[in-house]
Design an enzyme around this catalytic site. Structure first.
Site, mmCIF file in Angstrom:
data_model
loop_
_atom_site.group_PDB
_atom_site.id
_atom_site.type_symbol
_atom_site.label_atom_id
_atom_site.label_comp_id
_atom_site.label_asym_id
_atom_site.label_seq_id
_atom_site.Cartn_x
_atom_site.Cartn_y
_atom_site.Cartn_z
ATOM 1 N N SER A 333 10.007 -5.169 -2.130
ATOM 2 C CA SER A 333 8.805 -5.391 -1.340
ATOM 3 C C SER A 333 7.681 -4.472 -1.778
ATOM 4 C CB SER A 333 9.101 -5.167 0.151
ATOM 5 O OG SER A 333 7.937 -5.258 0.915
ATOM 6 N N ASP A 334 6.453 -4.998 -1.731
ATOM 7 C CA ASP A 334 5.276 -4.157 -1.879
ATOM 8 C C ASP A 334 5.205 -3.239 -0.667
ATOM 9 O OD1 ASP A 334 2.588 -3.235 -2.444
ATOM 10 O OD2 ASP A 334 1.963 -4.625 -0.889
ATOM 11 N N LYS A 335 4.830 -1.990 -0.881
ATOM 12 C CA LYS A 335 4.781 -1.028 0.227
ATOM 13 C C LYS A 335 3.445 -1.070 0.960
ATOM 14 C CE LYS A 335 3.942 3.317 -0.539
ATOM 15 N NZ LYS A 335 2.755 3.566 0.326
#
Length: 466
Positions: A333-335
């Site tokens: 996941s992108d943070k």
């Protein structure tokens, strides 16, 4: 160069300002209105093309096209033939409830995906016919000269030609939480998206400074447009549950047909029973072997899962996708902006003598300041109050409350410091009026500080540095 050739160029970030201006025939006084109209006909309007949307009836009937529903419908037909009307009603009720839940959830999901097409700014400041104008962002064309200032949303993909301490928040494209400093100098042709410092991309936000750029891509040809196109072209995949149910259904069908055929043959050929009687017996055994309760339980369980996730603001587009989450072993996941909110908060303040802790999260100026376990008033702590004043005055961000929610315009670090100042009972507007700013040294990577000069209406000057 022809308009068709211009559409094929993707390496604007590696080309010089002069070459870009020449290729796009972009004069310093801006395009003429006649040229703008011509280019609008060639390149189209600067907006994302909405995908083909299914009608409400098509979305509703699509809820009946998976193997679980086929099994349930088949079971309902068989029970109706045998006169088991209660079972038929229950099964059809489950099918209808499943369709309604799926229809509602899919509508919510499509509405959420629609948001990406609303990321273009509504207005843009451009140079045309030697005059600076504010025009709808939809009317921008390649070659337009666009002005950027702090707080603006970039209206199209721009090749920067002039910058003054320009910083852009590009987390929507790259996931990078910190603003990126921009310049007009070209970069390597193979530079990744996040390292193209000579470009300003559509939907990113100007957090600091000023700049001017030439439009090199608009509408679907922008980077955000390419992302939208890729999302619309994602091929539907069969979930593990539906795949296993399809395999199970095929094996079960073969097994039931083989069993009933064997029973029918034994009864007729070996035991000598009448053919009509054995046929009804074989049908009864086949119906009894169909596990109509299995898809009912599975459908109800999935519907409950969708409802629970919806309460937590998780939108599930397809009902069987809930089961897929149970098969996930690794999540990539992108943070920034996904797992986090891309918001910074001052948690502690350190002076030469003491350490203070600050409560509260986000940009809402609600919280208290503690020294150890004791809450303190900033007015009783002169050094702390001066630090808070510096945080407010040496700052280019602004906070706005809309419907009880505080939003930031500017750099996240500035936003965190401004919030700390407001928690210290300082009003940014009152402080600015009491100590007007006379000059500033903007933050740059070379000297790594920002400084502002103020006066207090009594001939006394102050410099705040951060």
């Amino acid at each position: 160069m022809t308009d068709e050739k211009l559409l094929e160029i993707r390496d604007w970030h590696s080309r010089s300002v002069e070459e870009t201006s020449e290729l796009l025939d972009s004069p310093s006084k801006g395009l003429t209105q006649e040229e703008v109209r011509r280019r609008l006909e060639v390149f189209g309007r600067n907006r994302l093309t909405p995908p083909k949307r299914r009608s409400a009836s098509a979305r509703f009937f699509s809820q009946f096209t998976n193997v679980l529903i086929f099994v349930l419908l088949g079971a309902s037909v068989v029970t109706a033939v045998l006169g088991e009307w209660v079972d038929t009603g229950v099964i059809l009720g489950v099918v209808l409830i499943n369709a309604i839940i799926g229809f509602i959830q899919e509508g919510k999901a499509e509405a959420a995906l629609e948001a990406i097409r609303k990321m273009l700014s509504l207005q843009a400041s451009v140079q045309r016919d030697g005059r600076r104008l504010d025009v709808p962002a939809e009317e921008l064309v390649p070659g337009d000269l666009v002005f950027l200032a702090s707080g603006d949303k970039v209206p199209a993909d721009l090749r920067l030609v002039r910058t003054k301490s320009l910083q852009l928040q590009e987390s929507a494209l790259t996931g990078e939480s910190m603003p990126v400093e921009k310049s007009e100098q070209p970069v390597a042709p193979d530079a990744p998206l996040g390292d193209r410092t000579s470009m300003a991309y559509s939907s990113t936000l100007v957090t600091y400074g000023q700049g001017t750029g030439i439009v090199v891509a608009s509408g679907d040809r922008t980077e955000i447009g390419r992302i939208s196109s890729m999302l619309s072209q994602v091929e539907p995949m069969q979930t593990p549950l539906l795949a296993k149910m399809a395999v199970f259904g095929r094996w079960l069908t073969v097994a039931i047909l083989a069993l009933t055929a064997a029973i029918f043959a034994v009864g007729v050929l070996w035991r000598g029973y009448p053919v009509p009687a054995m046929f009804l017996a074989a049908v009864g055994i086949a119906v009894a072997a169909i596990p109509e309760g299995l898809p009912v339980v599975m459908t109800i369980t999935l519907a409950i899962g969708v409802t629970r996730m919806a309460r937590r603001n998780a939108i599930i587009r397809r009902l069987p996708a809930v089961e897929t989450l149970g098969s996930v072993s690794v999540i990539c996941s992108d943070k920034t902006g996904t797992l986090t909110r891309n918001e910074l908060t001052v948690r502690a303040v350190r002076t030469a003598q003491r350490v203070y802790e600050v409560s509260g999260t986000g940009y809402a100026p609600r919280g208290a300041i503690f020294r150890g376990e004791e809450e303190v008033s900033p007015e009783a702590e002169p050094v702390l109050l001066e630090m808070a004043r510096a945080a407010v005055l040496c700052n280019d961000a602004s906070l706005h409350e809309e419907g009880g929610h505080w939003t930031l315009q500017g750099d996240p670090t500035d936003g965190a410091l401004l919030t700390f100042g407001m928690k210290s009972m300082l009003d940014p507007k009152a402080e600015g009026a009491e100590r007007p700013r006379d000059d500033l040294i903007p933050f740059e990577s070379e000297h790594k500080f920002m400084a502002t000069l103020h006066h207090d209406h009594h001939g006394r000057g102050e410099v705040f540095v951060k």
